[in-house]
Design an enzyme around this catalytic site. Structure first.
Site, PDB file in Angstrom:
ATOM      1  NE  ARG A   1      41.753  58.019  75.161  1.00 40.10           N
ATOM      2  CZ  ARG A   1      42.973  58.521  75.286  1.00 40.10           C
ATOM      3  NH1 ARG A   1      43.241  59.402  76.216  1.00 40.10           N
ATOM      4  NH2 ARG A   1      43.919  58.161  74.464  1.00 40.10           N
TER       5      ARG A   1
ATOM      6  CG  ASP B   1      52.764  56.059  76.173  1.00 43.93           C
ATOM      7  OD1 ASP B   1      52.820  57.289  76.313  1.00 43.93           O
ATOM      8  OD2 ASP B   1      52.432  55.517  75.101  1.00 43.93           O
TER       9      ASP B   1
ATOM     10  NE  ARG C   1      49.543  64.017  71.819  1.00 46.42           N
ATOM     11  CZ  ARG C   1      49.035  62.816  72.054  1.00 46.42           C
ATOM     12  NH1 ARG C   1      48.101  62.664  72.958  1.00 46.42           N
ATOM     13  NH2 ARG C   1      49.466  61.758  71.384  1.00 46.42           N
TER      14      ARG C   1
ATOM     15  CE  LYS D   1      46.132  53.985  73.959  1.00 41.90           C
ATOM     16  NZ  LYS D   1      46.278  55.252  73.234  1.00 41.90           N
ATOM     17  CG  ASN D   2      49.303  53.682  71.450  1.00 44.18           C
ATOM     18  OD1 ASN D   2      48.128  54.069  71.499  1.00 44.18           O
ATOM     19  ND2 ASN D   2      50.232  54.112  72.286  1.00 44.18           N
TER      20      ASN D   2
ATOM     21  CB  CYS E   1      46.490  62.347  76.696  1.00 40.14           C
ATOM     22  SG  CYS E   1      45.607  60.859  77.161  1.00 40.14           S
TER      23      CYS E   1
HETATM   24  C1  EPZ Z   1      52.150  58.253  70.333  1.00 44.52           C
HETATM   25  O1  EPZ Z   1      51.672  59.595  70.321  1.00 44.52           O
HETATM   26  C2  EPZ Z   1      51.300  57.509  71.325  1.00 44.52           C
HETATM   27  N1  EPZ Z   1      49.921  57.577  70.904  1.00 44.52           N
HETATM   28  C3  EPZ Z   1      51.475  58.103  72.715  1.00 44.52           C
HETATM   29  O2  EPZ Z   1      50.810  57.252  73.619  1.00 44.52           O
HETATM   30  C4  EPZ Z   1      52.956  58.122  73.089  1.00 44.52           C
HETATM   31  O3  EPZ Z   1      53.118  58.844  74.289  1.00 44.52           O
HETATM   32  C5  EPZ Z   1      53.793  58.777  72.006  1.00 44.52           C
HETATM   33  O4  EPZ Z   1      53.514  58.178  70.718  1.00 44.52           O
HETATM   34  C6  EPZ Z   1      55.284  58.665  72.243  1.00 44.52           C
HETATM   35  O5  EPZ Z   1      55.646  57.313  72.364  1.00 44.52           O
HETATM   36  C7  EPZ Z   1      49.481  56.781  69.938  1.00 44.52           C
HETATM   37  O6  EPZ Z   1      50.185  55.947  69.399  1.00 44.52           O
HETATM   38  C8  EPZ Z   1      48.044  56.934  69.560  1.00 44.52           C
HETATM   39  P1  EPZ Z   1      54.812  61.431  68.855  1.00 44.52           P
HETATM   40  P2  EPZ Z   1      52.126  60.569  69.155  1.00 44.52           P
HETATM   41  O7  EPZ Z   1      54.378  62.011  67.577  1.00 44.52           O
HETATM   42  O8  EPZ Z   1      52.297  59.786  67.925  1.00 44.52           O
HETATM   43  C9  EPZ Z   1      56.507  65.908  68.998  1.00 44.52           C
HETATM   44  C10 EPZ Z   1      49.253  56.647  75.246  1.00 44.52           C
HETATM   45  O9  EPZ Z   1      49.270  56.896  76.483  1.00 44.52           O
HETATM   46  N2  EPZ Z   1      55.816  66.093  67.704  1.00 44.52           N
HETATM   47  O10 EPZ Z   1      55.777  60.294  68.837  1.00 44.52           O
HETATM   48  O11 EPZ Z   1      51.175  61.701  69.138  1.00 44.52           O
HETATM   49  C11 EPZ Z   1      55.536  65.769  70.136  1.00 44.52           C
HETATM   50  O12 EPZ Z   1      55.112  67.040  70.616  1.00 44.52           O
HETATM   51  C12 EPZ Z   1      49.606  57.712  74.258  1.00 44.52           C
HETATM   52  O13 EPZ Z   1      48.932  55.557  74.779  1.00 44.52           O
HETATM   53  C13 EPZ Z   1      56.007  67.270  66.997  1.00 44.52           C
HETATM   54  O14 EPZ Z   1      56.734  68.166  67.429  1.00 44.52           O
HETATM   55  O15 EPZ Z   1      53.530  61.036  69.715  1.00 44.52           O
HETATM   56  C14 EPZ Z   1      56.350  64.989  71.139  1.00 44.52           C
HETATM   57  O16 EPZ Z   1      57.175  65.853  71.861  1.00 44.52           O
HETATM   58  C15 EPZ Z   1      49.720  59.048  74.883  1.00 44.52           C
HETATM   59  N3  EPZ Z   1      55.347  67.432  65.811  1.00 44.52           N
HETATM   60  C16 EPZ Z   1      57.237  64.076  70.257  1.00 44.52           C
HETATM   61  O17 EPZ Z   1      57.203  64.679  68.957  1.00 44.52           O
HETATM   62  C17 EPZ Z   1      54.530  66.480  65.300  1.00 44.52           C
HETATM   63  O18 EPZ Z   1      53.989  66.682  64.211  1.00 44.52           O
HETATM   64  C18 EPZ Z   1      56.773  62.644  70.129  1.00 44.52           C
HETATM   65  O19 EPZ Z   1      55.399  62.613  69.741  1.00 44.52           O
HETATM   66  C19 EPZ Z   1      54.363  65.277  66.019  1.00 44.52           C
HETATM   67  C20 EPZ Z   1      55.019  65.107  67.222  1.00 44.52           C
END
Ligand code: EPZ
Length: 433
Positions: free
Chosen positions: A405, A312, A123, A22-23, A117
């Site tokens: 999803r 995840d 987020r 998916k991702n 989510c």
């Molecule tokens: C991706 O989300 C995945 N989603 C998530 O999977 C997964 O949990 C996550 O990466 C971490 O592996 C998709 O790929 C669509 P991040 P993403 O940016 O990209 C902080 C699932 O279940 N952050 O790596 O949104 C954030 O708050 C989903 O399939 C900032 O502070 O995650 C978090 O603490 C749920 N500022 C950390 O970074 C930003 O601009 C990691 O988030 C962006 C992120």
């Protein structure tokens, strides 16, 4: 309203074939608008997040057609730059990848803020914006456009830049790659995410004629290039988290499952944690077998960006740990609030305490009992299913749209492996509370 009805107690046995990731798919589909032409992409999962992305691509003028169970043809010849309304962008998190790809293609993006989510107060996308601004895009401060929750990003021409991220973000890394592939000059993303889907996107972009090096390491180098073209054949990687979910389900039900269409090197941290608990994992070229021979033991799991244990997978693993006698610890390092599912597991008599927001202690060993629960989010929903499979009696899982999803045919796949699970229609007033 549909719910899953599960009668627990059956050991999972047999074989499950994992779908495309998916991702990875949710990054690769938006990437197609970076060039005009006809793309054929295989191993695309038929899940609701992908259906929404197809609707979004169509609003930009792309033609999308399934030409096989998992093969999608996308024709971007007629794509035009249009605003992405919140009615679509709110339906999934990955809609934010259109900011990067529209900016890369048209130097302008107007995209309503994404849904998905929630694992904390919000987020944030500040790191995405940091990347776009480093490439020369202008983004009006949020309060100027906030009333409609819209992100506008524009540039005369994107220019290659050095971008250093203070923390690892999958989304910011991917979005920055999407914008930078057509920029003038070379971009370096430092402290980049190393997830398998980041590498898969880089491979796809390179097939489009982009010059992306270093994906899968901490520094990604992107030499901008205007002449991108469509890709006649590409196969998305197998879903690491779907594979991990079934691996954990096998151990939690003390079953014996062979999980096929996997990339074992993407599963190393999950395999290690399963072995830490005493589960047996046999690794083959593109499959893994998970089974148990002796009593399982508690362990500690600490989530980290790839190659660490994936956030995840932590809710699913928590259920496994509920079945292991003794105290286990889960430390969540990625998201501020990813333990909402504890409330649901507690309804099933799980013994879990949370000394601080980022740590859960699982007092495992007492039997889970069937109950009415809900899927708080995608992976929490997968955890509820595993809990239902382990529990005594009947479990009813509501809010299953979250699960659908991201998991293709989860009911059919589990039923084929001896699970007693079905999807049933309930009147709205019988909502699980
Ligand atoms: C991706 O989300 C995945 N989603 C998530 O999977 C997964 O949990 C996550 O990466 C971490 O592996 C998709 O790929 C669509 P991040 P993403 O940016 O990209 C902080 C699932 O279940 N952050 O790596 O949104 C954030 O708050 C989903 O399939 C900032 O502070 O995650 C978090 O603490 C749920 N500022 C950390 O970074 C930003 O601009 C990691 O988030 C962006 C992120």
């Amino acid at each position: 309203m549909e719910k899953y009805v599960i009668r627990g107690g059956n050991r999972l046995t047999g074989e499950i074939k994992v779908s495309g990731a998916k991702n990875a798919a949710v990054a690769i589909l938006p990437a197609t608008i970076l060039a005009q032409g006809v793309f054929t992409i295989d191993n695309v999962p038929q899940i609701s997040d992908i259906f929404v992305l197809i609707d979004i691509l169509k609003t930009f003028g792309a033609k999308c057609e399934w030409i096989g169970d998992s093969t999608l043809r996308i024709d971007t010849t007629q794509v035009e730059n249009r605003e992405l309304p919140s009615s679509l962008s709110q339906r999934l998190r990955a809609s934010y990848y259109f900011i990067g790809s529209l900016l890369g293609r048209f130097n302008y993006a107007k995209v309503a803020t994404p849904g998905g989510c929630q694992f904390g107060a919000k987020r944030p996308i500040d790191m995405h914006i940091q990347g776009f601004e480093a490439l020369g895009a202008k983004i009006p401060p949020a309060d100027e456009v906030a009333k409609d929750d819209i992100v506008i990003a524009k540039a005369d021409r994107l220019l290659g830049a050095h971008i250093y991220y203070e923390k690892v973000s999958v989304g910011a890394t991917i979005n920055c790659m999407l914008a930078a592939v057509r920029a003038k000059g070379v971009t370096y993303i430092e402290n980049a995410a190393r997830e398998p889907h980041v590498v898969d996107l880089a491979n796809f972009l390179n097939k489009m004629g982009a010059k992306v090096k270093g994906a899968g390491t901490q520094t990604i180098e992107i030499e901008g290039c205007q002449d991108l073209h469509s890709v006649a054949e590409y196969s998305i990687i197998p879903d690491q988290i779907e594979a991990g979910t079934y691996m954990v389900a096998a151990a939690a039900t003390r079953g014996d499952l062979t999980i096929t269409n996997v990339t074992p090197e993407h599963l190393r941290s999950i395999i290690k944690s399963l072995r830490d608990c005493g589960a047996k994992v046999e690794v083959y070229e593109d499959s893994v077998r998970v089974y148990t021979q002796s009593e399982l033991r508690p362990c500690t799991v600490c989530t980290q960006p790839h190659p660490g244990f994936p956030t995840d997978m932590q809710s699913q693993f928590a259920v496994l740990l509920c079945t292991c006698k003794g105290d286990s610890t889960i430390i969540e390092n990625v998201w501020e609030d990813r333990f909402k599912y504890i409330r649901q597991l507690t309804r099933m008599q799980a013994q879990i305490t949370q000394p601080v927001q980022s740590i859960a202690i699982i007092h495992g060993g007492s039997a889970l009992k069937g109950a009415h629960v809900i899927a708080d989010d995608l992976r929490a929903g997968a955890a509820m299913i595993i809990a239902g499979l382990c529990a005594e009696g009947e479990t009813i899982v509501g809010e299953i749209q979250h699960v659908e999803r991201g998991y293709e045919n989860i009911v059919q796949k589990l039923r084929a492996c001896n699970a007693d699970i079905s999807k049933q229609e309930f009147p709205d007033c019988a909502a699980a509370e």
